[in-house]
Design a protein around this motif. Structure first.
Motif, PDB file in Angstrom:
ATOM      1  N   UNK A   1     -38.613  25.151 -12.904  1.00 28.99           N
ATOM      2  CA  UNK A   1     -40.063  25.255 -13.015  1.00 28.99           C
ATOM      3  C   UNK A   1     -40.450  25.351 -14.488  1.00 28.99           C
ATOM      4  N   UNK A   2     -41.596  24.744 -14.797  1.00 30.73           N
ATOM      5  CA  UNK A   2     -41.973  24.681 -16.201  1.00 30.73           C
ATOM      6  C   UNK A   2     -43.125  25.648 -16.506  1.00 30.73           C
ATOM      7  N   UNK A   3     -43.000  26.333 -17.654  1.00 30.90           N
ATOM      8  CA  UNK A   3     -43.963  27.363 -18.069  1.00 30.90           C
ATOM      9  C   UNK A   3     -44.544  27.008 -19.423  1.00 30.90           C
ATOM     10  N   UNK A   4     -45.821  27.415 -19.595  1.00 29.55           N
ATOM     11  CA  UNK A   4     -46.479  27.288 -20.889  1.00 29.55           C
ATOM     12  C   UNK A   4     -46.665  28.696 -21.458  1.00 29.55           C
ATOM     13  N   UNK A   5     -46.106  28.931 -22.645  1.00 32.02           N
ATOM     14  CA  UNK A   5     -46.267  30.230 -23.316  1.00 32.02           C
ATOM     15  C   UNK A   5     -47.086  30.028 -24.574  1.00 32.02           C
ATOM     16  N   UNK A   6     -48.030  30.924 -24.811  1.00 31.09           N
ATOM     17  CA  UNK A   6     -48.798  30.917 -26.059  1.00 31.09           C
ATOM     18  C   UNK A   6     -48.517  32.235 -26.777  1.00 31.09           C
ATOM     19  N   UNK A   7     -47.874  32.112 -27.943  1.00 33.47           N
ATOM     20  CA  UNK A   7     -47.454  33.278 -28.714  1.00 33.47           C
ATOM     21  C   UNK A   7     -48.423  33.466 -29.879  1.00 33.47           C
ATOM     22  N   UNK A   8     -48.953  34.663 -30.041  1.00 35.05           N
ATOM     23  CA  UNK A   8     -49.786  35.010 -31.202  1.00 35.05           C
ATOM     24  C   UNK A   8     -48.949  35.876 -32.129  1.00 35.05           C
ATOM     25  N   UNK A   9     -48.806  35.431 -33.374  1.00 33.89           N
ATOM     26  CA  UNK A   9     -48.050  36.200 -34.375  1.00 33.89           C
ATOM     27  C   UNK A   9     -49.029  36.613 -35.456  1.00 33.89           C
ATOM     28  N   UNK A  10     -49.084  37.905 -35.756  1.00 35.63           N
ATOM     29  CA  UNK A  10     -49.994  38.350 -36.817  1.00 35.63           C
ATOM     30  C   UNK A  10     -49.278  39.324 -37.733  1.00 35.63           C
ATOM     31  N   UNK A  11     -49.773  39.432 -38.958  1.00 34.85           N
ATOM     32  CA  UNK A  11     -49.250  40.433 -39.882  1.00 34.85           C
ATOM     33  C   UNK A  11     -49.568  41.825 -39.351  1.00 34.85           C
ATOM     34  N   UNK A  12     -48.640  42.757 -39.541  1.00 36.14           N
ATOM     35  CA  UNK A  12     -48.895  44.135 -39.131  1.00 36.14           C
ATOM     36  C   UNK A  12     -50.062  44.710 -39.925  1.00 36.14           C
ATOM     37  N   UNK A  13     -50.793  45.642 -39.341  1.00 40.14           N
ATOM     38  CA  UNK A  13     -51.851  46.312 -40.107  1.00 40.14           C
ATOM     39  C   UNK A  13     -51.237  46.936 -41.367  1.00 40.14           C
ATOM     40  N   UNK A  14     -51.928  46.817 -42.470  1.00 42.37           N
ATOM     41  CA  UNK A  14     -51.428  47.390 -43.717  1.00 42.37           C
ATOM     42  C   UNK A  14     -50.662  46.397 -44.571  1.00 42.37           C
ATOM     43  N   UNK A  15     -50.202  45.289 -43.962  1.00 38.10           N
ATOM     44  CA  UNK A  15     -49.516  44.259 -44.750  1.00 38.10           C
ATOM     45  C   UNK A  15     -50.581  43.366 -45.384  1.00 38.10           C
ATOM     46  N   UNK A  16     -50.498  43.206 -46.706  1.00 42.50           N
ATOM     47  CA  UNK A  16     -51.487  42.380 -47.420  1.00 42.50           C
ATOM     48  C   UNK A  16     -51.474  40.950 -46.910  1.00 42.50           C
ATOM     49  N   UNK A  17     -52.660  40.341 -46.782  1.00 38.71           N
ATOM     50  CA  UNK A  17     -52.783  38.980 -46.262  1.00 38.71           C
ATOM     51  C   UNK A  17     -53.544  38.131 -47.287  1.00 38.71           C
ATOM     52  N   UNK A  18     -52.838  37.567 -48.289  1.00 40.96           N
ATOM     53  CA  UNK A  18     -53.532  36.802 -49.334  1.00 40.96           C
ATOM     54  C   UNK A  18     -54.252  35.575 -48.781  1.00 40.96           C
ATOM     55  N   UNK A  19     -53.702  34.958 -47.748  1.00 44.84           N
ATOM     56  CA  UNK A  19     -54.351  33.778 -47.164  1.00 44.84           C
ATOM     57  C   UNK A  19     -55.677  34.179 -46.501  1.00 44.84           C
TER      58      UNK A  19
END
Lengths: 86, 86
Positions: A1-19
């Motif tokens: 059986x086939x599955x669709x997964x959507x993964x959200x990856x984010x920087x942890x709170x407190x980690x600087x995000x220059x972008x």
């Protein structure tokens, strides 16, 4: 059986995000000064085979922890559904 | 009032995704040959001020179409909620 997964990856709170900071600054220059914070992360969609949902979830977790996510800087969450449900 | 918007940006179907293909190939080499397709997109979280939800949605749409999304190659969707609801 086939599955669709959507993964959200984010920087942890407190980690600087220059972008994210660059996006926020560009928006400010464009007049969008009502935006107070921007965080940029990844969204990864996978199609995979697995006999049942528990197996599919275990596979996605393993893929996240072995390749997609840097656990020092990032955190992740995912949704999974049988392919073809939308 | 402050709103949290989460924008998902993905390549349109049919647009080649070399980054996704590189992830799929890396997974194959690691033994994850049950993964048949990988698409890598962006997930952008914004905090913004707006008097009510309609205004917040209009602002996020404008931000997507003027800065975050390349409409030739990409499509987007977003969810919005009052900040502090989770």
């Amino acid at each position: 059986m086939r599955w669709r997964a959507v993964v959200a990856v984010e920087l942890k709170p407190g980690v600087l995000d220059p972008q994210g900071e660059a996006v926020r600054e560009a928006l400010r220059r464009m007049g969008h000064d009502h935006v107070s914070d921007v965080r940029v992360g990844k969204r990864i969609q996978l199609l995979l085979e697995a006999a049942e949902e528990g197996e599919a979830r275990a596979r996605v977790r393993d893929i996240c922890e072995s390749l997609l996510v840097n656990p020092v800087l990032e955190r992740y969450a995912f949704d999974i559904e049988p392919e073809g449900e939308r």
